[in-house]
Write an enzyme that holds these catalytic residues in place. Structure first.
Site, PDB file in Angstrom:
ATOM      1  N   ARG A   1       1.417  -0.549  19.713  1.00 43.72           N
ATOM      2  CA  ARG A   1       1.651  -1.978  19.833  1.00 43.72           C
ATOM      3  C   ARG A   1       3.085  -2.288  20.210  1.00 43.72           C
ATOM      4  O   ARG A   1       3.371  -3.262  20.903  1.00 43.72           O
ATOM      5  CB  ARG A   1       1.306  -2.648  18.496  1.00 43.72           C
ATOM      6  CG  ARG A   1       0.935  -4.079  18.641  1.00 43.72           C
ATOM      7  CD  ARG A   1       0.962  -4.806  17.335  1.00 43.72           C
ATOM      8  NE  ARG A   1       1.854  -5.926  17.450  1.00 43.72           N
ATOM      9  CZ  ARG A   1       1.515  -7.109  17.946  1.00 43.72           C
ATOM     10  NH1 ARG A   1       0.311  -7.340  18.327  1.00 43.72           N
ATOM     11  NH2 ARG A   1       2.406  -8.071  18.054  1.00 43.72           N
TER      12      ARG A   1
ATOM     13  N   ASP B   1       5.830  -3.327   4.715  1.00 45.81           N
ATOM     14  CA  ASP B   1       5.489  -1.923   4.969  1.00 45.81           C
ATOM     15  C   ASP B   1       5.621  -1.046   3.722  1.00 45.81           C
ATOM     16  O   ASP B   1       5.319   0.144   3.777  1.00 45.81           O
ATOM     17  CB  ASP B   1       6.349  -1.363   6.113  1.00 45.81           C
ATOM     18  CG  ASP B   1       5.922  -1.921   7.467  1.00 45.81           C
ATOM     19  OD1 ASP B   1       5.029  -2.778   7.502  1.00 45.81           O
ATOM     20  OD2 ASP B   1       6.489  -1.511   8.499  1.00 45.81           O
TER      21      ASP B   1
ATOM     22  N   LYS C   1      11.374   4.798  12.801  1.00 44.68           N
ATOM     23  CA  LYS C   1      10.389   4.558  13.865  1.00 44.68           C
ATOM     24  C   LYS C   1      10.539   3.145  14.425  1.00 44.68           C
ATOM     25  O   LYS C   1      10.563   2.946  15.636  1.00 44.68           O
ATOM     26  CB  LYS C   1       8.973   4.718  13.300  1.00 44.68           C
ATOM     27  CG  LYS C   1       7.889   4.220  14.228  1.00 44.68           C
ATOM     28  CD  LYS C   1       6.526   4.284  13.594  1.00 44.68           C
ATOM     29  CE  LYS C   1       6.139   3.052  12.811  1.00 44.68           C
ATOM     30  NZ  LYS C   1       5.769   1.877  13.631  1.00 44.68           N
ATOM     31  N   ASN C   2      10.635   2.165  13.511  1.00 42.42           N
ATOM     32  CA  ASN C   2      10.644   0.776  13.966  1.00 42.42           C
ATOM     33  C   ASN C   2      11.925   0.401  14.697  1.00 42.42           C
ATOM     34  O   ASN C   2      12.025  -0.689  15.254  1.00 42.42           O
ATOM     35  CB  ASN C   2      10.412  -0.171  12.788  1.00 42.42           C
ATOM     36  CG  ASN C   2       8.949  -0.181  12.369  1.00 42.42           C
ATOM     37  OD1 ASN C   2       8.121   0.467  12.997  1.00 42.42           O
ATOM     38  ND2 ASN C   2       8.650  -0.914  11.312  1.00 42.42           N
TER      39      ASN C   2
ATOM     40  N   ASP D   1      -4.056  -4.910  15.524  1.00 45.97           N
ATOM     41  CA  ASP D   1      -3.874  -3.700  14.728  1.00 45.97           C
ATOM     42  C   ASP D   1      -4.851  -3.799  13.577  1.00 45.97           C
ATOM     43  O   ASP D   1      -5.441  -4.850  13.358  1.00 45.97           O
ATOM     44  CB  ASP D   1      -2.427  -3.710  14.194  1.00 45.97           C
ATOM     45  CG  ASP D   1      -1.793  -2.349  14.225  1.00 45.97           C
ATOM     46  OD1 ASP D   1      -2.287  -1.493  13.491  1.00 45.97           O
ATOM     47  OD2 ASP D   1      -0.826  -2.165  14.968  1.00 45.97           O
TER      48      ASP D   1
HETATM   49  C1  UD1 Z   1       7.311  -5.182  12.914  1.00 39.55           C
HETATM   50  C2  UD1 Z   1       7.121  -3.764  12.451  1.00 39.55           C
HETATM   51  C3  UD1 Z   1       6.098  -3.681  11.333  1.00 39.55           C
HETATM   52  C4  UD1 Z   1       6.480  -4.629  10.204  1.00 39.55           C
HETATM   53  C5  UD1 Z   1       6.719  -6.037  10.748  1.00 39.55           C
HETATM   54  C6  UD1 Z   1       7.234  -7.012   9.698  1.00 39.55           C
HETATM   55  C7  UD1 Z   1       7.530  -2.437  14.425  1.00 39.55           C
HETATM   56  C8  UD1 Z   1       6.982  -1.513  15.441  1.00 39.55           C
HETATM   57  N1  UD1 Z   1       6.653  -2.958  13.560  1.00 39.55           N
HETATM   58  O1  UD1 Z   1       6.077  -5.618  13.462  1.00 39.55           O
HETATM   59  O2  UD1 Z   1       6.054  -2.341  10.845  1.00 39.55           O
HETATM   60  O3  UD1 Z   1       5.430  -4.664   9.269  1.00 39.55           O
HETATM   61  O4  UD1 Z   1       7.698  -5.996  11.808  1.00 39.55           O
HETATM   62  O5  UD1 Z   1       8.376  -6.510   9.095  1.00 39.55           O
HETATM   63  O6  UD1 Z   1       8.720  -2.674  14.357  1.00 39.55           O
HETATM   64  N2  UD1 Z   1       3.602 -13.438  14.680  1.00 39.55           N
HETATM   65  C9  UD1 Z   1       3.010 -14.480  15.337  1.00 39.55           C
HETATM   66  N3  UD1 Z   1       3.415 -14.759  16.613  1.00 39.55           N
HETATM   67  C10 UD1 Z   1       4.364 -14.038  17.267  1.00 39.55           C
HETATM   68  C11 UD1 Z   1       4.966 -12.957  16.571  1.00 39.55           C
HETATM   69  C12 UD1 Z   1       4.554 -12.673  15.277  1.00 39.55           C
HETATM   70  O7  UD1 Z   1       2.145 -15.153  14.803  1.00 39.55           O
HETATM   71  O8  UD1 Z   1       4.691 -14.350  18.431  1.00 39.55           O
HETATM   72  C13 UD1 Z   1       3.194 -13.134  13.273  1.00 39.55           C
HETATM   73  C14 UD1 Z   1       2.410 -11.848  13.172  1.00 39.55           C
HETATM   74  O9  UD1 Z   1       1.051 -12.053  13.428  1.00 39.55           O
HETATM   75  C15 UD1 Z   1       2.672 -11.452  11.730  1.00 39.55           C
HETATM   76  C16 UD1 Z   1       4.093 -11.958  11.484  1.00 39.55           C
HETATM   77  O10 UD1 Z   1       4.332 -12.940  12.483  1.00 39.55           O
HETATM   78  O11 UD1 Z   1       1.811 -12.126  10.862  1.00 39.55           O
HETATM   79  C17 UD1 Z   1       5.142 -10.873  11.531  1.00 39.55           C
HETATM   80  O12 UD1 Z   1       5.186 -10.307  12.802  1.00 39.55           O
HETATM   81  P1  UD1 Z   1       6.479  -9.588  13.377  1.00 39.55           P
HETATM   82  O13 UD1 Z   1       7.651  -9.826  12.487  1.00 39.55           O
HETATM   83  O14 UD1 Z   1       6.603  -9.959  14.814  1.00 39.55           O
HETATM   84  O15 UD1 Z   1       6.081  -8.062  13.248  1.00 39.55           O
HETATM   85  P2  UD1 Z   1       6.008  -6.956  14.363  1.00 39.55           P
HETATM   86  O16 UD1 Z   1       7.209  -7.019  15.239  1.00 39.55           O
HETATM   87  O17 UD1 Z   1       4.655  -6.979  14.995  1.00 39.55           O
END
Ligand code: UD1
Length: 424
Positions: A94, A307, A22-23, A118
């Site tokens: 998202r 996850d 999915k991701n 989320d």
């Molecule tokens: C993706 C995955 C999710 C997984 C996560 C970490 C998808 C659809 N989702 O989520 O299942 O749990 O990676 O492996 O692929 N953050 C910031 N600022 C930003 C970006 C991120 O503060 O600009 C923080 C987020 O709040 C979070 C952390 O960084 O605490 C990780 O986020 P990120 O790696 O971006 O996860 P997602 O891409 O949202």
């Protein structure tokens, strides 16, 4: 109101097969926007999030055909896609934020509704925004939308990410493949799903060095061509089955699973007492005894995946001994612990640490899934709890697990999806 109804006690045995991740597939679908014409994706799971992303792409002017039996999605992208992603879809998915980079690169503007938090935490976008600004974009937030524009073509730049964010790495990658000059993304995330997105982009004609490392170097090209690509197998679904096999002292073969994408998690299961065999096209996980509790610390890949954290809390809750689970990515991911406590688990949280003391057994109860992985963790707990566990809000689980109930039943679990009268 729907729920998974689980009667605990069965030992899981047999075979399941995982589909594409999915991701990854959601980002591959967004990446299709980068080229006019038809991009074809294989091993696409039949899950709700894919349907939401297909609908989003249709609203951007694409023709999207999902052939479920062959697990194929074809996306035909117009010369100039629309550039607006509305809140009604973004709030459901998202990962819609992943169209930001490609739309900005292709259309010169991207208006993407701001995703709400989320259930697993606030999930900022600051690194997405700062990175796009370094590439020459102007980004503002207005009436609930993130509006990114560029005067001319984006230009290459070096971007240092504060943290290896999966989403920010992907957005910057997809924006920079069509930028003028060289972009370097330093401290990039290197999840297998990012490597997969790079694979599609390379097939489309992008120039990317350092794939799979934390420094990606992208030489922008004028245009990309549509391509055909097979999605990387879902390591998180595979990992969920591996934990389920261990918890139920079962014997499960997971076809199409990549052991090399699950190294830390499988090592934890071996330490918990499971036998893990790497097969040509998957993994076999067996466990003959009550598992031992194992400490877990979530970190960006190749660290332990956040996850799979709820599933390991479920495992530890019935294990011998006690273990500390540390969550470093999403602060609210421990909310599901309250539901585990309803099942009789002995879990205490303090900030981003959870101390889990294993018990001989859990006790079935009604609980609620707050997100995909929490839902999966609760289903696993239900499999080993005494009596009946009802996991409400099963639609969260549907977002990430294709045919979950059917697979569980095939492996011998007593699980059904039921409709429940709210007043009953
Ligand atoms: C993706 C995955 C999710 C997984 C996560 C970490 C998808 C659809 N989702 O989520 O299942 O749990 O990676 O492996 O692929 N953050 C910031 N600022 C930003 C970006 C991120 O503060 O600009 C923080 C987020 O709040 C979070 C952390 O960084 O605490 C990780 O986020 P990120 O790696 O971006 O996860 P997602 O891409 O949202």
């Amino acid at each position: 109101m729907e729920a998974f109804r689980i009667v605990g006690g069965a030992r899981l045995a047999g075979e399941v097969r995982v589909t594409g991740a999915k991701n990854s597939v959601l980002k591959l679908m967004a990446a299709a926007l980068l080229a006019e014409g038809t991009t074809v994706l294989h091993e696409v799971p039949h899950i709700l999030d894919v349907e939401y992303m297909a609908e989003l792409l249709r609203r951007l002017g694409c023709v999207v055909v999902h052939d479920v039996p062959t697990r194929t999605v074809s996306i035909t992208v117009p010369e100039v896609p629309f550039h607006k992603a509305d809140y009604d879809l973004v709030r459901k998915l998202r990962a819609s934020i992943n169209v930001l980079g490609p739309l900005l690169a292709r259309c010169g503007e991207a208006d993407v509704a701001l995703p709400g938090g989320d259930a697993i935490g606030s999930r900022g976008l600051d690194m997405h925004v700062a990175g796009l600004e370094r590439l020459g974009a102007t980004v503002r937030s207005e009436h609930g939308f993130l509006i990114a524009t560029r005067a001319e073509r984006l230009h290459g730049a070096t971007v240092w990410l504060d943290f290896p964010s999966v989403g920010a790495t992907e957005n910057l990658l997809m924006a920079s493949v069509l930028a003028k000059g060289t972009t370097v993304i330093d401290n990039a995330a290197r999840e297998p799903e990012i490597v997969d997105v790079c694979g599609l982009l390379l097939s489309m004609g992008a120039q990317i060095d350092g794939v799979g490392t934390s420094t990606l170097e992208i030489e922008g090209v004028e245009s990309l061509a549509p391509a055909e690509h097979t999605t990387v197998p879902d390591r998180l679904v595979a990992g969920t089955w591996a934990v389920a096999a261990t918890m139920t002292r079962g014997d499960v073969t997971v076809r199409n699973a990549r052991a090399d994408h699950l190294e830390i998690a499988l090592d934890k299961l071996v330490r918990a007492g499971a036998l893990v065999d790497e097969l040509d096209d998957g993994i076999r996980v067996r466990c003959y005894d009550r598992p031992r509790a194992v400490d877990v610390v979530t970190l960006p890949y190749p660290g332990f995946p956040t996850d799979l954290q709820p599933q390991f809390i479920a495992l530890n809750s019935i294990a011998r001994g006690a273990a500390m689970v540390t969550e470093n990515l999403f602060e609210a991911r421990f909310r599901f612990v309250n539901e585990m406590v309803r099942l009789g688990a002995d879990v205490r949280t303090d900030g981003h640490h959870a101390m889990v003391r294993g018990k001989q057994s859990l006790s079935g109860a009604p609980v609620e899934a707050a997100d995909i992985r929490a839902g999966a963790g609760l289903v696993l707990a239900g499999l080993v709890a005494d009596g009946v566990t009802m996991v409400f809000e099963p639609h969260h689980v549907d977002r990430g697990y294709e045919g979950f109930v059917a697979d569980l039943v095939r492996l011998g679990a007593d699980v059904a999806r039921v409709s429940v009268n709210e007043l009953a």
